[in-house]
Design an enzyme around this catalytic site. Sequence first.
Site, PDB file in Angstrom:
ATOM      1  N   SER A   1     -36.351   7.147 -27.781  1.00 62.59           N
ATOM      2  CA  SER A   1     -37.745   6.698 -27.844  1.00 62.59           C
ATOM      3  C   SER A   1     -37.940   5.453 -26.978  1.00 62.59           C
ATOM      4  CB  SER A   1     -38.185   6.457 -29.278  1.00 62.59           C
ATOM      5  OG  SER A   1     -37.499   5.371 -29.804  1.00 62.59           O
ATOM      6  N   GLU A   2     -36.901   4.620 -26.892  1.00 67.54           N
ATOM      7  CA  GLU A   2     -37.033   3.449 -26.012  1.00 67.54           C
ATOM      8  C   GLU A   2     -37.106   3.889 -24.545  1.00 67.54           C
ATOM      9  OE1 GLU A   2     -34.777   0.320 -28.984  1.00 67.54           O
ATOM     10  OE2 GLU A   2     -33.657   1.790 -27.864  1.00 67.54           O
TER      11      GLU A   2
ATOM     12  N   ASP B   1     -38.304   6.821 -23.605  1.00 65.48           N
ATOM     13  CA  ASP B   1     -39.648   7.400 -23.454  1.00 65.48           C
ATOM     14  C   ASP B   1     -40.691   6.305 -23.261  1.00 65.48           C
ATOM     15  OD1 ASP B   1     -38.645   9.912 -23.701  1.00 65.48           O
ATOM     16  OD2 ASP B   1     -39.207  10.188 -25.801  1.00 65.48           O
TER      17      ASP B   1
ATOM     18  N   LYS C   1     -37.715  22.023 -30.914  1.00 68.59           N
ATOM     19  CA  LYS C   1     -37.165  21.517 -29.652  1.00 68.59           C
ATOM     20  C   LYS C   1     -35.703  21.143 -29.900  1.00 68.59           C
ATOM     21  CE  LYS C   1     -38.225  18.366 -25.870  1.00 68.59           C
ATOM     22  NZ  LYS C   1     -36.944  17.714 -25.701  1.00 68.59           N
TER      23      LYS C   1
ATOM     24  N   ARG D   1     -29.288  21.742 -15.749  1.00 69.68           N
ATOM     25  CA  ARG D   1     -30.590  21.587 -15.089  1.00 69.68           C
ATOM     26  C   ARG D   1     -30.489  20.712 -13.842  1.00 69.68           C
ATOM     27  NH1 ARG D   1     -35.445  18.833 -18.357  1.00 69.68           N
ATOM     28  NH2 ARG D   1     -34.358  16.942 -17.749  1.00 69.68           N
TER      29      ARG D   1
ATOM     30  N   GLU E   1     -30.781  26.147 -24.333  1.00 67.28           N
ATOM     31  CA  GLU E   1     -30.152  24.879 -24.683  1.00 67.28           C
ATOM     32  C   GLU E   1     -28.751  25.124 -25.217  1.00 67.28           C
ATOM     33  OE1 GLU E   1     -32.564  23.022 -23.787  1.00 67.28           O
ATOM     34  OE2 GLU E   1     -32.069  20.993 -24.445  1.00 67.28           O
TER      35      GLU E   1
ATOM     36  N   LYS F   1     -43.044  15.351 -30.051  1.00 62.92           N
ATOM     37  CA  LYS F   1     -41.798  14.702 -30.477  1.00 62.92           C
ATOM     38  C   LYS F   1     -41.913  14.144 -31.902  1.00 62.92           C
ATOM     39  CE  LYS F   1     -38.635  13.737 -27.675  1.00 62.92           C
ATOM     40  NZ  LYS F   1     -38.440  13.043 -26.469  1.00 62.92           N
TER      41      LYS F   1
HETATM   42  S1  IVH Z   1     -39.392  25.430 -22.982  1.00 59.48           S
HETATM   43  C1  IVH Z   1     -40.017  23.118 -19.086  1.00 59.48           C
HETATM   44  N1  IVH Z   1     -38.492  25.370 -25.404  1.00 59.48           N
HETATM   45  O1  IVH Z   1     -36.524  20.343 -23.621  1.00 59.48           O
HETATM   46  C2  IVH Z   1     -39.522  24.431 -19.227  1.00 59.48           C
HETATM   47  N2  IVH Z   1     -37.638  23.758 -23.875  1.00 59.48           N
HETATM   48  O2  IVH Z   1     -37.555  17.832 -22.648  1.00 59.48           O
HETATM   49  C3  IVH Z   1     -39.799  25.082 -20.508  1.00 59.48           C
HETATM   50  N3  IVH Z   1     -35.965  22.285 -24.841  1.00 59.48           N
HETATM   51  O3  IVH Z   1     -35.818  20.949 -20.274  1.00 59.48           O
HETATM   52  C4  IVH Z   1     -38.916  24.671 -21.530  1.00 59.48           C
HETATM   53  N4  IVH Z   1     -35.968  23.161 -26.854  1.00 59.48           N
HETATM   54  O4  IVH Z   1     -34.283  22.076 -21.962  1.00 59.48           O
HETATM   55  C5  IVH Z   1     -38.429  24.808 -24.180  1.00 59.48           C
HETATM   56  N5  IVH Z   1     -37.799  25.484 -27.587  1.00 59.48           N
HETATM   57  C6  IVH Z   1     -37.727  24.915 -26.393  1.00 59.48           C
HETATM   58  C7  IVH Z   1     -36.864  23.839 -26.113  1.00 59.48           C
HETATM   59  C8  IVH Z   1     -36.860  23.278 -24.835  1.00 59.48           C
HETATM   60  C9  IVH Z   1     -35.423  22.242 -26.072  1.00 59.48           C
HETATM   61  C10 IVH Z   1     -35.601  21.385 -23.737  1.00 59.48           C
HETATM   62  C11 IVH Z   1     -35.586  22.060 -22.390  1.00 59.48           C
HETATM   63  C12 IVH Z   1     -36.398  21.164 -21.513  1.00 59.48           C
HETATM   64  C13 IVH Z   1     -36.445  19.895 -22.307  1.00 59.48           C
HETATM   65  C14 IVH Z   1     -37.622  19.027 -21.966  1.00 59.48           C
END
Ligand code: IVH
Length: 668
Positions: A34-35, A37, A116, A137, A174, A314
Amino acid sequence: MQLEIKSRIDYLRKEIIRHNDFYYDKNDPKISDSEYDNLIKELEQLEREYPIFASLNSPTQKVSGVISSSFESVRHSLPMLSLDNTYSYEETARWYERIKKNLSGEAGLEFIVEPKIDGISTNLTYVNGILVIGATRGDGVKGENVTENIKTVEGIPYKLRVENPPSFFELRGEVYINKLDFKSLNDEIFKIGGQGFSNPRNAASGSLRQKNPQITSARKLRFFAHSFGRIRGRQLRRQSDFLRYCQECGFQLQDDFKVCNSLKEIASFADVMLNKRDSLYYEIDGLVIKVNALKLHEKLGNTNKSPRWAIAYKFPAKQATTKLNKICVQVGRTGILTPSAVLEPVVLAGVKISHATLHNFEEIKRLNINEGDTVLVERAGDVIPKIVKVVKKDKEVFFKSPHNCPSCNSEIVKDNEEKVAYRCINPDCPAQFRRHLIHFVSRSAMNIQGFGKAVIDQLLKKKKIKVLADIYYLTYDDLISLDLFKEKKTINLLEAITASKKRSLSRLLFALGIRHIGEKISEIIAKRFKNINVLLKASIEDFTRIPEIGSVLALFLKRFFENDAARHVIDSLIAAGVNIIESETYKIGKQFEDKVCVLTGELRTYTRKQASEIIISLGGRIASSVNKKTDYVFVGKNAGSKLEKAKKLGLRIIYEKEFKKLIVTSKI
Ligand code: IVH
């Protein structure tokens, strides 16, 4: 002014690039997510307000990440983007409304919400269903070729399990590590004197980006698919179809994802997931909300860095950096010395915290922390916050563990059972006695309501309590003089103290605070021996006859009951009138658990004594007078003023017929 802005922008860009290196390359972040971000947010805002300073080279315009020289680089067929973040419901609602407006012509607009996953973003290239490249990536355009490592990850099929697989498929997801596997991994690293990873994400990244695939293979990495790049030879209409197709191909799906038709549905799913977050077996740091229809992804398009069709919502951060102001050492009930950290207050997962646990002095050594250091702290679930690591040392000085008890100054010894702990063995240590008192009166022990820490501290200070049994000799005058005590509170506490004399033997045993003797084992012992006098004479064999008691515990119990000091405590409690018998009917039901009950009038079926015993055996407490604190009034024939008062106060009145009905289920 402009110069100041420019230099702040330069500073932020440098800081972000420096922290990208710690985070993405070294897997050893020096600030919390968060810091980080916040740095990005501040930079984005300045670049928005002062466009003359905007630059395509700014970290706000590029996907963050690195390509280490340890790996060959590999170009993704389509760029791998990042996600824009929101941190509140309001921000998310604004994004949602924007999307609705931009797609105003679209009927039946659907969203899909997925957790996420806090792992490492990976691109898997399948050609005719065979995994040919696995890459990180990287900078979004090119990644690190980690194919051999990827092949060791559980849940990534080498061959897609479908007939007619796409001729070309960039499947993205992931790589992550379970919370439990992360903990075991760190424990192993600590055992050999290593530093350990700060969180599961760093552990996953550090494990995937190993030169030796055998190391990766030992790290129990896993994979969830979440998106795709180029695909040829397969038509997909929705993100939800893509996820199902991944499952058919042999990938594991997250259990929790939801197709939503409104912001309200998204918000309630977000609430569910926020509550579920800590009980999930893997770490998530928020939700990703995506437009479900893939043709609308094309319509909405991307910015330099992120798609417009998705947003990361988030969750409040669980980790933060703060200053360790002081290391305090507390003495527990059994004399164990426990260090704890006093922190500069910081908000973690939405809660302000100012203390963290340090477990023992070995932990301080392992973390190499001292007062004044800047530390990374974490709060997961209900657990007390803990220090993850030092991010900046104040001085290279080691914390000196105490040689003496901080309470009584007696010498301390290494505990021979808990090897890493130190113990004060002075039986008269005031800190141990205070802790013992707190335990004695606590809910699961003698359950004396109203006898809180503040009361204990005042009574100790006034020297009104020197031994446990003194509790039972406290007078009205002793209590009325305490802070915030008036007549009613004093009488209530005196009544609670008297009522506690009737507690069962099992509660008394537990209240004695004998090491290794918890609530359950106290009950087992009490049921077997029934009377403390029998227990005092019991042999080691008498104890080992109980299946739950082994020879070590038996010896320990025998020694305890032989010990002069312990006997003295028990004798003085008996002299004060404390019950030492486990009644046969003790706790056979919970109908009246912790309820204050008053008996009045003559019952036909039971004597007053029998009725009291039944109520106690069903968890109730017997009081003599009716007042607002009374829960139940049991009424027999010729009841007088107590019944009148109960009616006036609107209390629950139970006549004999109902009393019988209530207790019948308890097989008395
Ligand atoms: S969709 C941008 N779905 O979060 C391309 N990403 O902070 C679409 N991530 O680089 C990504 N869980 O690696 C998507 N359910 C999820 C995700 C996810 C983790 C990661 C992903 C992305 C990063 C961005």
